[in-house]
Design an enzyme around this catalytic site. Sequence first.
Site, PDB file in Angstrom:
ATOM      1  N   ASP A   1       0.875  -1.041   0.113  1.00  0.00           N
ATOM      2  CA  ASP A   1       0.049   0.219  -0.005  1.00  0.00           C
ATOM      3  C   ASP A   1       0.914   1.727  -0.225  1.00  0.00           C
ATOM      4  O   ASP A   1       0.693   1.966  -0.898  1.00  0.00           O
ATOM      5  CB  ASP A   1      -1.195  -0.113   1.417  1.00  0.00           C
ATOM      6  CG  ASP A   1      -2.040  -1.260   0.970  1.00  0.00           C
ATOM      7  OD1 ASP A   1      -2.299  -1.831  -0.090  1.00  0.00           O
ATOM      8  OD2 ASP A   1      -2.095  -1.555   2.028  1.00  0.00           O
TER       9      ASP A   1
ATOM     10  N   HIS B   1      -5.726  -4.092   5.430  1.00  0.00           N
ATOM     11  CA  HIS B   1      -5.414  -4.098   4.402  1.00  0.00           C
ATOM     12  C   HIS B   1      -5.703  -4.835   3.779  1.00  0.00           C
ATOM     13  O   HIS B   1      -6.641  -5.561   3.046  1.00  0.00           O
ATOM     14  CB  HIS B   1      -4.383  -5.024   4.267  1.00  0.00           C
ATOM     15  CG  HIS B   1      -3.166  -5.285   2.733  1.00  0.00           C
ATOM     16  ND1 HIS B   1      -3.004  -4.644   1.799  1.00  0.00           N
ATOM     17  CD2 HIS B   1      -3.813  -6.242   1.582  1.00  0.00           C
ATOM     18  CE1 HIS B   1      -3.005  -5.162   0.603  1.00  0.00           C
ATOM     19  NE2 HIS B   1      -3.146  -6.531   0.555  1.00  0.00           N
TER      20      HIS B   1
HETATM   21  P1  NAD Z   1      -0.265 -18.692  -5.976  1.00  0.00           P
HETATM   22  O1  NAD Z   1      -1.057 -19.240  -5.484  1.00  0.00           O
HETATM   23  O2  NAD Z   1       0.017 -18.606  -6.514  1.00  0.00           O
HETATM   24  O3  NAD Z   1       0.725 -18.688  -4.334  1.00  0.00           O
HETATM   25  C1  NAD Z   1       0.466 -19.038  -3.069  1.00  0.00           C
HETATM   26  C2  NAD Z   1       1.560 -20.545  -2.354  1.00  0.00           C
HETATM   27  O4  NAD Z   1       0.885 -21.278  -1.461  1.00  0.00           O
HETATM   28  C3  NAD Z   1       1.471 -21.451  -4.076  1.00  0.00           C
HETATM   29  O5  NAD Z   1       2.378 -22.352  -3.625  1.00  0.00           O
HETATM   30  C4  NAD Z   1       1.231 -22.240  -3.442  1.00  0.00           C
HETATM   31  O6  NAD Z   1       1.391 -24.206  -3.056  1.00  0.00           O
HETATM   32  C5  NAD Z   1       1.433 -22.718  -1.133  1.00  0.00           C
HETATM   33  N1  NAD Z   1       0.881 -22.497  -0.518  1.00  0.00           N
HETATM   34  C6  NAD Z   1      -0.702 -23.595  -0.266  1.00  0.00           C
HETATM   35  N2  NAD Z   1      -1.037 -24.017   0.755  1.00  0.00           N
HETATM   36  C7  NAD Z   1       0.493 -24.231   1.447  1.00  0.00           C
HETATM   37  C8  NAD Z   1       0.450 -24.814   2.839  1.00  0.00           C
HETATM   38  N3  NAD Z   1      -0.166 -24.604   3.669  1.00  0.00           N
HETATM   39  N4  NAD Z   1       2.148 -24.028   3.116  1.00  0.00           N
HETATM   40  C9  NAD Z   1       2.737 -23.806   2.821  1.00  0.00           C
HETATM   41  N5  NAD Z   1       2.639 -23.401   1.418  1.00  0.00           N
HETATM   42  C10 NAD Z   1       0.833 -23.318   0.950  1.00  0.00           C
HETATM   43  O7  NAD Z   1      -0.849 -17.334  -4.529  1.00  0.00           O
HETATM   44  P2  NAD Z   1       0.156 -15.649  -4.701  1.00  0.00           P
HETATM   45  O8  NAD Z   1      -0.637 -15.209  -5.737  1.00  0.00           O
HETATM   46  O9  NAD Z   1       1.712 -16.271  -4.314  1.00  0.00           O
HETATM   47  O10 NAD Z   1      -0.848 -15.016  -3.385  1.00  0.00           O
HETATM   48  C11 NAD Z   1      -0.482 -15.534  -2.368  1.00  0.00           C
HETATM   49  C12 NAD Z   1      -1.334 -14.905  -0.466  1.00  0.00           C
HETATM   50  O11 NAD Z   1      -0.745 -13.532  -0.839  1.00  0.00           O
HETATM   51  C13 NAD Z   1      -2.774 -15.188  -1.733  1.00  0.00           C
HETATM   52  O12 NAD Z   1      -3.423 -14.797   0.069  1.00  0.00           O
HETATM   53  C14 NAD Z   1      -2.748 -13.012  -1.682  1.00  0.00           C
HETATM   54  O13 NAD Z   1      -4.451 -12.558  -1.750  1.00  0.00           O
HETATM   55  C15 NAD Z   1      -1.594 -12.970  -0.535  1.00  0.00           C
HETATM   56  N6  NAD Z   1      -0.779 -11.392  -0.979  1.00  0.00           N
HETATM   57  C16 NAD Z   1      -0.724  -9.812  -0.184  1.00  0.00           C
HETATM   58  C17 NAD Z   1      -0.652  -9.077  -0.048  1.00  0.00           C
HETATM   59  C18 NAD Z   1      -0.126  -8.136   0.361  1.00  0.00           C
HETATM   60  O14 NAD Z   1      -0.745  -6.560  -0.042  1.00  0.00           O
HETATM   61  N7  NAD Z   1      -0.892  -8.515   1.324  1.00  0.00           N
HETATM   62  C19 NAD Z   1      -0.387  -8.907  -1.615  1.00  0.00           C
HETATM   63  C20 NAD Z   1      -0.272 -10.003  -3.023  1.00  0.00           C
HETATM   64  C21 NAD Z   1      -1.244 -11.197  -2.672  1.00  0.00           C
HETATM   65  C1  LMR Z   2      -3.457  -6.381  -3.403  1.00  0.00           C
HETATM   66  O1  LMR Z   2      -2.808  -5.688  -2.263  1.00  0.00           O
HETATM   67  O2  LMR Z   2      -3.027  -6.473  -3.805  1.00  0.00           O
HETATM   68  C2  LMR Z   2      -2.949  -8.126  -2.053  1.00  0.00           C
HETATM   69  O3  LMR Z   2      -3.951  -7.493  -1.427  1.00  0.00           O
HETATM   70  C3  LMR Z   2      -4.157  -9.004  -3.245  1.00  0.00           C
HETATM   71  C4  LMR Z   2      -5.172  -8.251  -3.902  1.00  0.00           C
HETATM   72  O4  LMR Z   2      -6.509  -9.456  -3.946  1.00  0.00           O
HETATM   73  O5  LMR Z   2      -5.871  -7.374  -4.096  1.00  0.00           O
END
Ligand code: NAD
Ligand code: LMR
Length: 309
Positions: free
Chosen positions: A144, A171
């Site tokens: 953010d 967030h």
């Molecule tokens: P993705 O599906 O590409 O990757 C997620 C990974 O988690 C996969 O490799 C999967 O195998 C693994 N996984 C699932 N269960 C698991 C477990 N029990 N133990 C270990 N690993 C496990 O998803 P992504 O795009 O990398 O996003 C991951 C998370 O981050 C999502 O929840 C997304 O919403 C979040 N996110 C948060 C922010 C933020 O600003 N905080 C920003 C973007 C995404």
């Molecule tokens: C973001 O802000 O990009 C993450 O929290 C992923 C989402 O679901 O928007």
Amino acid sequence: MGASGGIGQPMSLLLKLNPRISHLSLYDIVHTPGVAADLSHCSTKAKVTGHMGPDQLKACLEGCDIVVIPAGVPRKPGMTRDDLFNTNASIVRDLAEACSKFCPEAILCIISNPVNSTVPIASEVLQKAGVYNRNKIFGVSTLDIVRSNTFIAQAKGLDVNQVNCPVVGGHSGVTIVPLISQCTPPVSFPQDEREKLIVRIQNAGTEVVEAKAGAGSATLSMAYAGARFTNSMLEALNGEEGIVECAYVRSDETEAKYFATPLLLGKNGLEKNLGLGKLLDYEADLIKKAMPELKKNIEKGEEFVNKKA
Ligand code: NAD
Ligand code: LMR
């Protein structure tokens, strides 16, 4: 943890470039041997090991100083972050349980959504295990701040490296509250432009989800933001002074039990909460509007851990 995913892989690469890291320990339920083998050929200092599946949690976590968690499913168009709760809550709960056993002193940086709920989930788990330290659990809201800085720099023709706009609250949607009045260098916008900018920052995650059209949410910018937060934490753990990042933590700054504000980081994690500072009226209103959603998200996370089986 979640090292093979859309965020996990590029973030691991960025962390592999950090000379402060001696050992990069990658965990996922799939593909970690391949990711680790690939990454280990980069000619940088960090030793890389890959661990796959719950049987390898102990080997992955023992000795860790910082655990970064982007494990879990991302959004598809039309979903809110809270729609991820049913899947991601138990993933974060189980990983936090493993941390409580195998690296109870480590700093936890939680990226998995919905962050407003997953941080309370991990905190409750660690409390139940008797190893909770509120100064060591962070919800990573750095993206953010990264977005605010980028959009403000673009709007004002500034060098983005010089721009720093704190973002407080939580967030998701209205809980994301940019404090443009506290931006350095100072910037001002006509009210209509300022309102549009705030809405864009609040919806920036959705902007990416829609552009990716079903193929996930922000990964590359999140990897950048996650690596930035981890690097700052490492600098602080190593005794560098004056390291400040916003993050979502257990907080006494507002009526919400968890709240993001600028934080001074130190050798033991959160050293001092720098609080909200001086707010303009419209910013105080935005925080007021964020409260019901934020409190609901927090309670949902706590209830998930404390519900009777
Ligand atoms: P993705 O599906 O590409 O990757 C997620 C990974 O988690 C996969 O490799 C999967 O195998 C693994 N996984 C699932 N269960 C698991 C477990 N029990 N133990 C270990 N690993 C496990 O998803 P992504 O795009 O990398 O996003 C991951 C998370 O981050 C999502 O929840 C997304 O919403 C979040 N996110 C948060 C922010 C933020 O600003 N905080 C920003 C973007 C995404
Ligand atoms: C973001 O802000 O990009 C993450 O929290 C992923 C989402 O679901 O928007």
